[in-house]
Design a protein around this motif. Structure first.
Motif, mmCIF file in Angstrom:
data_model
loop_
_atom_site.group_PDB
_atom_site.id
_atom_site.type_symbol
_atom_site.label_atom_id
_atom_site.label_comp_id
_atom_site.label_asym_id
_atom_site.label_seq_id
_atom_site.Cartn_x
_atom_site.Cartn_y
_atom_site.Cartn_z
ATOM 1 N N ASP A 56 -6.456 8.002 -8.225
ATOM 2 C CA ASP A 56 -5.204 7.363 -8.651
ATOM 3 C C ASP A 56 -4.014 8.005 -7.945
ATOM 4 N N HIS A 57 -4.217 8.210 -6.642
ATOM 5 C CA HIS A 57 -3.178 8.808 -5.795
ATOM 6 C C HIS A 57 -3.288 8.169 -4.416
ATOM 7 N N HIS A 58 -2.301 7.420 -4.043
ATOM 8 C CA HIS A 58 -2.404 6.561 -2.868
ATOM 9 C C HIS A 58 -1.489 7.025 -1.744
ATOM 10 N N PRO A 59 -2.038 7.061 -0.533
ATOM 11 C CA PRO A 59 -1.225 7.497 0.610
ATOM 12 C C PRO A 59 -0.250 6.418 1.043
ATOM 13 N N GLU A 60 0.788 6.870 1.704
ATOM 14 C CA GLU A 60 1.609 5.948 2.481
ATOM 15 C C GLU A 60 1.042 6.038 3.884
ATOM 16 N N TRP A 61 0.751 4.898 4.493
ATOM 17 C CA TRP A 61 0.200 4.957 5.836
ATOM 18 C C TRP A 61 0.598 3.752 6.640
ATOM 19 N N PHE A 62 0.432 3.915 7.927
ATOM 20 C CA PHE A 62 0.815 2.888 8.885
ATOM 21 C C PHE A 62 -0.273 2.857 9.943
ATOM 22 N N ASN A 63 -0.762 1.671 10.245
ATOM 23 C CA ASN A 63 -1.855 1.527 11.205
ATOM 24 C C ASN A 63 -1.459 0.559 12.305
ATOM 25 N N VAL A 64 -1.615 1.003 13.543
ATOM 26 C CA VAL A 64 -1.496 0.133 14.703
ATOM 27 C C VAL A 64 -2.708 0.404 15.579
ATOM 28 N N TYR A 65 -3.519 -0.615 15.757
ATOM 29 C CA TYR A 65 -4.739 -0.557 16.535
ATOM 30 C C TYR A 65 -5.585 0.646 16.125
ATOM 31 N N LYS A 66 -5.659 1.680 16.934
ATOM 32 C CA LYS A 66 -6.554 2.803 16.631
ATOM 33 C C LYS A 66 -5.836 4.026 16.071
ATOM 34 N N THR A 67 -4.568 3.894 15.762
ATOM 35 C CA THR A 67 -3.766 5.007 15.251
ATOM 36 C C THR A 67 -3.429 4.791 13.781
ATOM 37 N N VAL A 68 -3.620 5.851 12.986
ATOM 38 C CA VAL A 68 -3.260 5.814 11.568
ATOM 39 C C VAL A 68 -2.332 6.991 11.293
ATOM 40 N N ASP A 69 -1.127 6.708 10.844
ATOM 41 C CA ASP A 69 -0.179 7.733 10.422
ATOM 42 C C ASP A 69 -0.213 7.801 8.899
ATOM 43 N N VAL A 70 -0.411 9.001 8.356
ATOM 44 C CA VAL A 70 -0.543 9.192 6.915
ATOM 45 C C VAL A 70 0.563 10.116 6.423
ATOM 46 N N PHE A 71 1.173 9.737 5.316
ATOM 47 C CA PHE A 71 2.167 10.573 4.644
ATOM 48 C C PHE A 71 1.728 10.725 3.194
ATOM 49 N N LEU A 72 1.725 11.958 2.698
ATOM 50 C CA LEU A 72 1.340 12.232 1.315
ATOM 51 C C LEU A 72 2.464 12.940 0.572
ATOM 52 N N SER A 73 2.777 12.420 -0.591
ATOM 53 C CA SER A 73 3.763 13.005 -1.484
ATOM 54 C C SER A 73 3.484 12.430 -2.872
ATOM 55 N N THR A 74 3.752 13.208 -3.893
ATOM 56 C CA THR A 74 3.552 12.726 -5.261
ATOM 57 C C THR A 74 4.888 12.222 -5.771
ATOM 58 N N HIS A 75 5.035 10.919 -5.814
ATOM 59 C CA HIS A 75 6.330 10.311 -6.114
ATOM 60 C C HIS A 75 6.848 10.664 -7.506
#
Length: 100
Positions: A56-75
């Motif tokens: 019950d903790h979801h990442p913020e992420w962004f995907n373009v083709y083969k790249t995944v950027d992940v950001f984690l913070s507890t809002h």
């Protein structure tokens, strides 16, 4: 409500997560992962999504083709917590399965 990590907690946590860095813009950690292709990136994201739902903790992420950027913070805590560190460790484990 979860408690934000203090400076010593952040330092200790990041020492165990060398592929992550503190965000310059927000109170959290981030990592860029580059896979062999879109299929691998999507498979990785699927694995993370299943664990994130269980936690019950979801990442913020962004995907373009083969790249995944992940950001984690507890809002609800307003920043980085132990929950983010646990999810980051799981993400690292999944990434290692892909040789990342």
């Amino acid at each position: 409500m979860r408690q934000k990590l203090d400076a010593a907690g952040r330092e200790s946590a990041l020492a165990k997560l060398p592929k992550w860095r503190l965000s310059d813009e927000r109170d959290g950690i981030e990592r860029r992962l580059v896979f062999a292709d879109f299929s691998q990136a999507f498979a990785f994201m699927t694995r993370v999504a299943l664990v994130a739902e269980q936690m019950d903790h979801h990442p913020e992420w962004f995907n373009v083709y083969k790249t995944v950027d992940v950001f984690l913070s507890t809002h609800d805590a307003g920043g980085l917590t132990e929950l983010d560190i646990r999810l980051a460790a799981r993400i690292d484990s999944f990434a290692a399965d892909f040789g990342i």
